[in-house]
Scaffold this active site. Structure first.
Site, PDB file in Angstrom:
ATOM      1  N   THR A   1     -14.778 -20.296  -8.183  1.00 45.84           N
ATOM      2  CA  THR A   1     -15.792 -19.284  -8.492  1.00 45.84           C
ATOM      3  C   THR A   1     -15.219 -17.923  -8.103  1.00 45.84           C
ATOM      4  OG1 THR A   1     -16.857 -19.856  -6.386  1.00 45.84           O
ATOM      5  CG2 THR A   1     -17.844 -20.742  -8.402  1.00 45.84           C
TER       6      THR A   1
ATOM      7  N   LYS B   1     -12.442 -26.063  -3.608  1.00 47.10           N
ATOM      8  CA  LYS B   1     -12.759 -24.680  -3.903  1.00 47.10           C
ATOM      9  C   LYS B   1     -13.703 -24.190  -2.806  1.00 47.10           C
ATOM     10  CE  LYS B   1     -16.056 -23.060  -5.454  1.00 47.10           C
ATOM     11  NZ  LYS B   1     -17.283 -22.403  -4.848  1.00 47.10           N
TER      12      LYS B   1
ATOM     13  N   THR C   1     -19.248 -24.637   3.084  1.00 44.29           N
ATOM     14  CA  THR C   1     -19.520 -24.563   1.652  1.00 44.29           C
ATOM     15  C   THR C   1     -18.275 -24.826   0.843  1.00 44.29           C
ATOM     16  OG1 THR C   1     -21.260 -22.995   2.037  1.00 44.29           O
ATOM     17  CG2 THR C   1     -20.391 -23.074  -0.164  1.00 44.29           C
TER      18      THR C   1
ATOM     19  N   GLU D   1     -14.131 -14.543   0.781  1.00 42.92           N
ATOM     20  CA  GLU D   1     -14.450 -13.449  -0.130  1.00 42.92           C
ATOM     21  C   GLU D   1     -14.109 -12.091   0.491  1.00 42.92           C
ATOM     22  OE1 GLU D   1     -18.004 -15.470  -2.774  1.00 42.92           O
ATOM     23  OE2 GLU D   1     -18.542 -14.323  -0.990  1.00 42.92           O
TER      24      GLU D   1
ATOM     25  N   ASN E   1     -20.779  -9.971  -3.133  1.00 44.37           N
ATOM     26  CA  ASN E   1     -22.060 -10.656  -3.044  1.00 44.37           C
ATOM     27  C   ASN E   1     -23.250  -9.777  -3.411  1.00 44.37           C
ATOM     28  OD1 ASN E   1     -21.665 -13.522  -1.876  1.00 44.37           O
ATOM     29  ND2 ASN E   1     -20.229 -12.233  -0.745  1.00 44.37           N
TER      30      ASN E   1
ATOM     31  N   THR F   1     -25.539 -10.784 -11.093  1.00 47.33           N
ATOM     32  CA  THR F   1     -25.629  -9.897 -12.248  1.00 47.33           C
ATOM     33  C   THR F   1     -24.302  -9.355 -12.708  1.00 47.33           C
ATOM     34  OG1 THR F   1     -26.072  -8.044 -10.755  1.00 47.33           O
ATOM     35  CG2 THR F   1     -27.968  -9.199 -11.687  1.00 47.33           C
TER      36      THR F   1
END
Length: 415
Positions: free
Chosen positions: A155, A187, A198, A284, A410, A415
């Site tokens: 992702t 991942k 996660t 991230e 994040n 969107t």
């Protein structure tokens, strides 16, 4: 060496194939689906999210793993998590399994599913089934197929994550040894926190091993690997780690916790450890890998708790990003972790390729060389060693720094 690193990932062991495709689940012009397949029915072990809100694929897979039934395939999509979707989410899992079973000529209860991405939207079933139809024609046991599959489940990951090893076990024939392989892919980049962190992870081995021992090995190994990484303190709804065994290596089956079992566990730890570190390093927006080693603790669990507390501290993460040796934040994170210790007895050192800096001992923050500290903090990997001087237990946790890019990623993820 008994355990040897080899090229590849999920397809490294005998009997495992993979394929991937562009299904346009959410992303455009990139692979976003993977199909994993086994030539023979496989024993499967699994661990899943501790979040009370569990995605439909997690509930589906938990049912198969707990049943003890063999498995043959996994269908994975990225972009949409199929979480918070109620009965429709479970229907999607069922229809995906039925279609996959028809295409591959297997039973629907041999098909597991995995999803990752945005929570809430329904996954478009027509795109899932079309993707499975395409991928079934392209299944391959090549290393390239495994690598492409590992890329298809990403992702916000910036790099794919795969690892494989081989080792030798006594042959089933009773003469000599055979080579056993174990590899996998995972991942994970955000929403990463222990118990069980996660991620989606798929591991495969051709080792012949009793299914109950396969599950025991996986459950034990994650305690010091995937359960010891944190990026942001959030545990996902979709965490799934599956381990398949095809039993095709030709080794004497492992039925007791003997030397062969211990070697298998070591190999499994090696794969899970390196995948875990890859995930923590690819947090991230991350620019640094953070490693916290707590040693000479009184109990193993206390060592784990202390290490995870430091790795998960937002202030420690921000300190690493800013290259500011405000190391009292490490001391603070140890202090609120929960386990009791005497602050006057611990020693905390920061280490790197540039050297080491001891900044706390004898109950006091120490004067240290700021330039050397800056040099260490400028390296990609930053290590803290925390000597508790209480016993003989130790644990290591991994995390990353907290950057502006984490908020950017994040802030508009949906969107």
């Amino acid at each position: 060496m008994k355990i040897r690193k080899i090229a590849g990932g999920f397809t490294a062991a005998k009997g495992f194939k993979a394929a991937s495709c562009e299904a346009a689940i959410k992303y455009q012009n990139r692979r976003d689906m993977a199909l994993l397949f086994t030539d023979v029915p496989c024993a499967v072990a699994g661990t899943f999210t501790s979040n009370r809100v569990k995605a439909a694929p997690v509930l589906w897979d938990m049912g198969i793993v707990k049943s003890g039934r063999p498995a043959r395939a996994v269908v994975v999509n990225t972009g949409i998590a199929n979480a918070g979707t109620g009965a429709e989410g479970m229907r999607l899992c069922s229809e995906t399994a039925k279609h996959t079973a028809e295409i591959l000529g297997i039973s629907a209860d041999e098909v597991l599913v995995g999803s990752t991405g945005v929570i809430g939207p329904n996954v478009p079933l027509d795109r899932i089934t079309a993707g499975v139809t395409v991928m079934a024609k392209n299944l391959s046991d090549s290393a390239e197929a495994g690598t492409l599959a590992s890329k298809a489940i990403m992702t916000t990951d910036t790099v794919n994550k795969e690892y494989a090893v081989e080792f030798d076990l006594p042959a089933a024939s009773g003469e000599g040894t055979v080579t056993v392989r174990l590899g996998g892919m995972s991942k994970g980049s955000g929403m990463i926190h222990p118990n069980m962190c996660t991620m989606l992870g798929y591991l495969a081995t051709d080792c012949a091993i009793d299914p109950s021992l396969l599950q025991k090995a996986l459950s034990n190994v994650i305690k010091d690997t995937f359960n010891m990484i944190t990026v942001d303190g959030d545990t996902s709804t979709n965490d799934t780690l599956l381990l398949f065994s095809s039993s095709l290596a030709g080794n004497k089956p492992i039925t007791t916790e003997d030397e062969s079992y211990e070697l298998f566990c070591s190999a499994l730890y090696s794969v899970c450890h390196d995948l875990s570190v890859l995930m923590a390093s690819d947090g991230e927006g991350a620019t640094h890998l953070l490693e916290i080693r707590v040693f000479n603790a009184d109990t193993k669990e206390n060592a784990r708790t202390l290490a995870r507390s430091v790795a998960g501290s937002s202030l420690v993460k921000a300190m690493i990003y800013g290259k500011d040796a405000n190391c009292g934040r490490v001391l603070c994170a140890l202090g609120y972790a929960g386990p009791a210790f005497d602050p006057a007895n611990i020693v905390i050192t920061m280490t790197g390729k540039s050297g080491s800096v001891c900044f706390y001992k004898d109950g006091c923050v120490q004067l240290f060389d700021e330039e050397k500290a800056l040099a260490i903090l400028s390296e990609h990997d930053v290590h803290f060693d925390c000597d508790m001087n209480m016993g003989n237990e130790e644990a290591t946790a991994w995390g990353c720094d907290l950057t502006y890019d984490y908020v950017k990623i994040n802030g508009d993820y949906r969107t």
